[in-house]
Each structure stands twice: as structure tokens, then as C-alpha cells.
Design a protein around this motif. Structure first.
Motif, PDB file in Angstrom:
ATOM      1  N   GLN A   1     -48.580 -10.858 -26.046  1.00  0.00           N
ATOM      2  CA  GLN A   1     -48.386 -12.291 -26.249  1.00  0.00           C
ATOM      3  C   GLN A   1     -49.734 -12.962 -26.478  1.00  0.00           C
ATOM      4  O   GLN A   1     -50.705 -12.686 -25.765  1.00  0.00           O
ATOM      5  CB  GLN A   1     -47.711 -12.915 -25.027  1.00  0.00           C
ATOM      6  N   HIS A   2     -49.787 -13.826 -27.487  1.00  0.00           N
ATOM      7  CA  HIS A   2     -51.010 -14.589 -27.731  1.00  0.00           C
ATOM      8  C   HIS A   2     -51.037 -15.814 -26.837  1.00  0.00           C
ATOM      9  O   HIS A   2     -50.017 -16.467 -26.628  1.00  0.00           O
ATOM     10  CB  HIS A   2     -51.085 -15.029 -29.194  1.00  0.00           C
ATOM     11  N   ARG A   3     -52.205 -16.119 -26.328  1.00  0.00           N
ATOM     12  CA  ARG A   3     -52.409 -17.339 -25.569  1.00  0.00           C
ATOM     13  C   ARG A   3     -53.678 -18.006 -26.072  1.00  0.00           C
ATOM     14  O   ARG A   3     -54.713 -17.340 -26.253  1.00  0.00           O
ATOM     15  CB  ARG A   3     -52.525 -17.050 -24.058  1.00  0.00           C
ATOM     16  N   GLY A   4     -53.601 -19.317 -26.339  1.00  0.00           N
ATOM     17  CA  GLY A   4     -54.762 -20.030 -26.851  1.00  0.00           C
ATOM     18  C   GLY A   4     -54.909 -21.382 -26.197  1.00  0.00           C
ATOM     19  O   GLY A   4     -53.993 -21.888 -25.537  1.00  0.00           O
ATOM     20  N   GLY A   5     -56.059 -21.992 -26.406  1.00  0.00           N
ATOM     21  CA  GLY A   5     -56.358 -23.299 -25.846  1.00  0.00           C
ATOM     22  C   GLY A   5     -57.835 -23.589 -26.027  1.00  0.00           C
ATOM     23  O   GLY A   5     -58.581 -22.770 -26.577  1.00  0.00           O
ATOM     24  N   PRO A   6     -58.289 -24.728 -25.577  1.00  0.00           N
ATOM     25  CA  PRO A   6     -59.715 -25.042 -25.689  1.00  0.00           C
ATOM     26  C   PRO A   6     -60.543 -24.101 -24.824  1.00  0.00           C
ATOM     27  O   PRO A   6     -60.041 -23.522 -23.858  1.00  0.00           O
ATOM     28  CB  PRO A   6     -59.803 -26.485 -25.182  1.00  0.00           C
ATOM     29  N   ALA A   7     -61.800 -23.929 -25.204  1.00  0.00           N
ATOM     30  CA  ALA A   7     -62.689 -23.063 -24.421  1.00  0.00           C
ATOM     31  C   ALA A   7     -62.645 -23.466 -22.951  1.00  0.00           C
ATOM     32  O   ALA A   7     -62.736 -24.651 -22.622  1.00  0.00           O
ATOM     33  CB  ALA A   7     -64.113 -23.164 -24.960  1.00  0.00           C
ATOM     34  N   GLY A   8     -62.455 -22.494 -22.076  1.00  0.00           N
ATOM     35  CA  GLY A   8     -62.351 -22.761 -20.653  1.00  0.00           C
ATOM     36  C   GLY A   8     -60.927 -22.760 -20.142  1.00  0.00           C
ATOM     37  O   GLY A   8     -60.719 -22.848 -18.923  1.00  0.00           O
ATOM     38  N   PHE A   9     -59.943 -22.666 -21.054  1.00  0.00           N
ATOM     39  CA  PHE A   9     -58.554 -22.647 -20.574  1.00  0.00           C
ATOM     40  C   PHE A   9     -58.285 -21.387 -19.758  1.00  0.00           C
ATOM     41  O   PHE A   9     -57.435 -21.381 -18.869  1.00  0.00           O
ATOM     42  CB  PHE A   9     -57.574 -22.760 -21.742  1.00  0.00           C
ATOM     43  N   LEU A  10     -59.028 -20.317 -20.042  1.00  0.00           N
ATOM     44  CA  LEU A  10     -58.937 -19.099 -19.248  1.00  0.00           C
ATOM     45  C   LEU A  10     -60.036 -19.176 -18.189  1.00  0.00           C
ATOM     46  O   LEU A  10     -61.222 -19.071 -18.501  1.00  0.00           O
ATOM     47  CB  LEU A  10     -59.114 -17.867 -20.134  1.00  0.00           C
ATOM     48  N   HIS A  11     -59.625 -19.386 -16.941  1.00  0.00           N
ATOM     49  CA  HIS A  11     -60.568 -19.648 -15.852  1.00  0.00           C
ATOM     50  C   HIS A  11     -60.970 -18.353 -15.149  1.00  0.00           C
ATOM     51  O   HIS A  11     -60.125 -17.502 -14.860  1.00  0.00           O
ATOM     52  CB  HIS A  11     -59.938 -20.577 -14.806  1.00  0.00           C
ATOM     53  N   VAL A  12     -62.262 -18.238 -14.853  1.00  0.00           N
ATOM     54  CA  VAL A  12     -62.739 -17.177 -13.977  1.00  0.00           C
ATOM     55  C   VAL A  12     -62.770 -17.757 -12.568  1.00  0.00           C
ATOM     56  O   VAL A  12     -63.625 -18.576 -12.240  1.00  0.00           O
ATOM     57  CB  VAL A  12     -64.133 -16.682 -14.395  1.00  0.00           C
TER      58      VAL A  12
ATOM     59  N   ALA B   1     -52.202 -27.998 -12.220  1.00  0.00           N
ATOM     60  CA  ALA B   1     -53.006 -29.181 -12.549  1.00  0.00           C
ATOM     61  C   ALA B   1     -54.488 -28.834 -12.617  1.00  0.00           C
ATOM     62  O   ALA B   1     -55.221 -29.341 -13.477  1.00  0.00           O
ATOM     63  CB  ALA B   1     -52.760 -30.274 -11.512  1.00  0.00           C
ATOM     64  N   GLU B   2     -54.938 -27.975 -11.721  1.00  0.00           N
ATOM     65  CA  GLU B   2     -56.346 -27.561 -11.733  1.00  0.00           C
ATOM     66  C   GLU B   2     -56.689 -26.752 -12.975  1.00  0.00           C
ATOM     67  O   GLU B   2     -57.810 -26.819 -13.486  1.00  0.00           O
ATOM     68  CB  GLU B   2     -56.657 -26.729 -10.487  1.00  0.00           C
ATOM     69  N   LEU B   3     -55.720 -25.983 -13.474  1.00  0.00           N
ATOM     70  CA  LEU B   3     -55.976 -25.091 -14.603  1.00  0.00           C
ATOM     71  C   LEU B   3     -55.785 -25.763 -15.959  1.00  0.00           C
ATOM     72  O   LEU B   3     -56.256 -25.248 -16.973  1.00  0.00           O
ATOM     73  CB  LEU B   3     -55.052 -23.873 -14.521  1.00  0.00           C
ATOM     74  N   MET B   4     -55.099 -26.900 -15.997  1.00  0.00           N
ATOM     75  CA  MET B   4     -54.847 -27.572 -17.265  1.00  0.00           C
ATOM     76  C   MET B   4     -56.149 -28.129 -17.858  1.00  0.00           C
ATOM     77  O   MET B   4     -56.886 -28.842 -17.183  1.00  0.00           O
ATOM     78  CB  MET B   4     -53.849 -28.713 -17.080  1.00  0.00           C
TER      79      MET B   4
ATOM     80  N   ALA C   1     -58.578 -30.579 -19.594  1.00  0.00           N
ATOM     81  CA  ALA C   1     -58.568 -32.040 -19.655  1.00  0.00           C
ATOM     82  C   ALA C   1     -58.314 -32.511 -21.086  1.00  0.00           C
ATOM     83  O   ALA C   1     -58.969 -32.072 -22.028  1.00  0.00           O
ATOM     84  CB  ALA C   1     -59.909 -32.587 -19.150  1.00  0.00           C
ATOM     85  N   GLY C   2     -57.337 -33.401 -21.227  1.00  0.00           N
ATOM     86  CA  GLY C   2     -57.065 -33.996 -22.525  1.00  0.00           C
ATOM     87  C   GLY C   2     -56.312 -33.116 -23.501  1.00  0.00           C
ATOM     88  O   GLY C   2     -56.053 -33.544 -24.633  1.00  0.00           O
ATOM     89  N   TYR C   3     -55.954 -31.903 -23.092  1.00  0.00           N
ATOM     90  CA  TYR C   3     -55.264 -31.000 -24.018  1.00  0.00           C
ATOM     91  C   TYR C   3     -53.772 -31.324 -24.035  1.00  0.00           C
ATOM     92  O   TYR C   3     -53.129 -31.425 -22.990  1.00  0.00           O
ATOM     93  CB  TYR C   3     -55.486 -29.546 -23.584  1.00  0.00           C
TER      94      TYR C   3
END
Length: 224
Positions: free
Chosen positions: A75-86, A144-147, A149-151
Motif C-alpha cells: 500500500q502506498h502512503r504519502g503526505g508532507p515531509a514529516g508525516f512519517l514520524h520517528v 492528532a499528534e501525528l496529523m 499541520a494544515g494538511y
């Protein structure tokens, strides 16, 4: 022995290099190379600052899972840089944005927690492979923490990924491609530099004309 491995594996790479895979490597001539890699360098088990920065810079990732019958799915997952959190050196997490609502990944993870992440940076021709386990978390505070901002996306759950091993591959055969936003930024920077140079050239030409005019006046005043 190489880096610490868990879950009964001697080396972290044993998560992918099963006895059958190693037998195939031996038959096709690459086993000695990878045996040396296992002993001397090995795959990572903890996310280094360099890898963490690479992960959080990605805007597109692929999540692999398999169902109870072993049928794989990507499955592809995309979003703005930082959407995948370490989250820490062993944990990644991201908000699971609502898409086509097939829920194949969610169903697979309910039956089989083993998962895989594939990240590729076409511009710099680098790729990172991450093996581990994933779980679905329906926690409004975490989401909410992982969303980002503004996306403009909605999420009803989060995916938390526990890292067991990772490896960064060589750039061989990766085509070099660039993000449209990066290209626009580079072109804007180029155009700004061109305007700056054109302005400097115009100033220089004006100064040359001024000096030429001064020389001409001096010649006229000096003529008998």
C-alpha cells in the motif's frame, strides 16, 4: 558476531535471509559476500540520526503486509515531509489517512502483524528497507499528534511500526527523478540569480557609459 539480533535470529538480516535464501545465495555465488556483511557490518536494528532524518524527509512510502494465507500486499502512503514520524530509535508512526476504504492493510495486520516499509529517494538515488511489526491504534490523541499541520486529510486511526531491522541499499538501477516542488524551487532560485546578475550588469554598463562620458569631456576641455 554482527549487531544484536532478536527473535531467535543470529544476525538482524536473518529476518530476510532465511536458510532457503542463504542456500540460494550459496548456489548463485553471493553467500560469501553477505556472510562477510553479516560479520563485519550487518543491518541496523536501531534507527540512527541519519536514517531518522531520511525517514522524516520522505513524502511517499510503501507499506507491505501479508494476510493469514501469506498473500502479500503493498500500500502506498504519502503526505508532507514529516508525516512519517520517528517516535524513537525502534518505533515509527503515522496517521492513516482515509482513502479508498478497502481496508486490506488493516485486515492483514489483524491476522499478521509482520510488516515492511520501503522508502526511496529518487533525487539522491537512495533507498531504505525496514522490517518489523505494525499495529493499528485508534487513539484520538495520538492521531492528532501525528496529523501534519494544515494538511487536508482525515484519519480515524494510526499505524505504529516497531522496527526489527533496516538496511540502506546501493543506488544501482535507481532512476534519478526530482519532485516538482524541488524543480520549481531550483528554477526560482536560478531566475532570481539571473535577475541579480542582470541588474549588476546594467549597473556596470551604466558606470562604463558614465566613465566614457567623463573621458570625452576631459578630451574636449584639453583640446586647443
Amino acid at each position: 558476531m554482527g549487531p544484536t539480533a532478536a527473535h531467535g535470529h543470529r544476525y538482524p538480516s536473518d529476518i530476510a535471509f532465511t536458510p532457503t535464501v542463504k542456500a540460494m545465495q550459496a548456489r548463485l555465488g553471493s553467500r560469501e559476500l553477505y556472510a562477510r556483511m553479516e560479520r563485519d557490518r550487518g543491518w541496523g536494528v536501531s534507527l540512527t540520526p541519519e536514517i531518522a532524518a531520511f525517514i522524516e524527509a520522505q513524502t511517499s512510502v510503501f507499506l507491505g503486509t501479508a494476510n493469514a494465507e501469506g498473500q502479500p500486499y503493498i500500500q502506498h502512503r504519502g503526505g508532507p515531509a514529516g508525516f512519517l514520524h520517528v517516535v524513537d530509535e525502534h518505533t515509527l508512526a503515522f496517521a492513516d489517512f482515509i482513502g479508498n476504504q478497502q481496508y486490506i492493510t488493516l485486515g492483514n495486520l489483524a491476522d499478521n502483524a509482520k510488516a515492511y516499509l520501503f522508502l526511496i529517494d529518487y533525487a539522491r538515488r537512495r533507498r531504505v528497507k525496514i522490517w518489523g511489526h505494525a499495529r493499528v491504534v485508534e487513539d484520538a490523541e495520538l492521531i492528532a499528534e501525528l496529523m501534519p499541520a494544515g494538511y487536508k486529510a482525515r484519519a480515524e486511526r494510526a499505524i505504529v511500526f516497531t522496527v526489527r531491522a533496516w538496511d540502506m541499499n546501493c543506488p544501482q538501477h535507481i532512476p534519478q527523478r526530482f519532485e516538482a516542488a524541488d524543480v520549481r524551487s531550483a528554477l526560482d532560485e536560478r531566475d532570481a540569480r539571473i535577475r541579480e546578475l542582470e541588474a549588476a550588469a546594467a549597473q556596470h554598463e551604466a558606470r562604463v557609459r558614465e566613465l566614457q562620458a567623463q573621458v570625452a569631456r576631459l578630451r574636449e576641455s584639453a583640446s586647443p
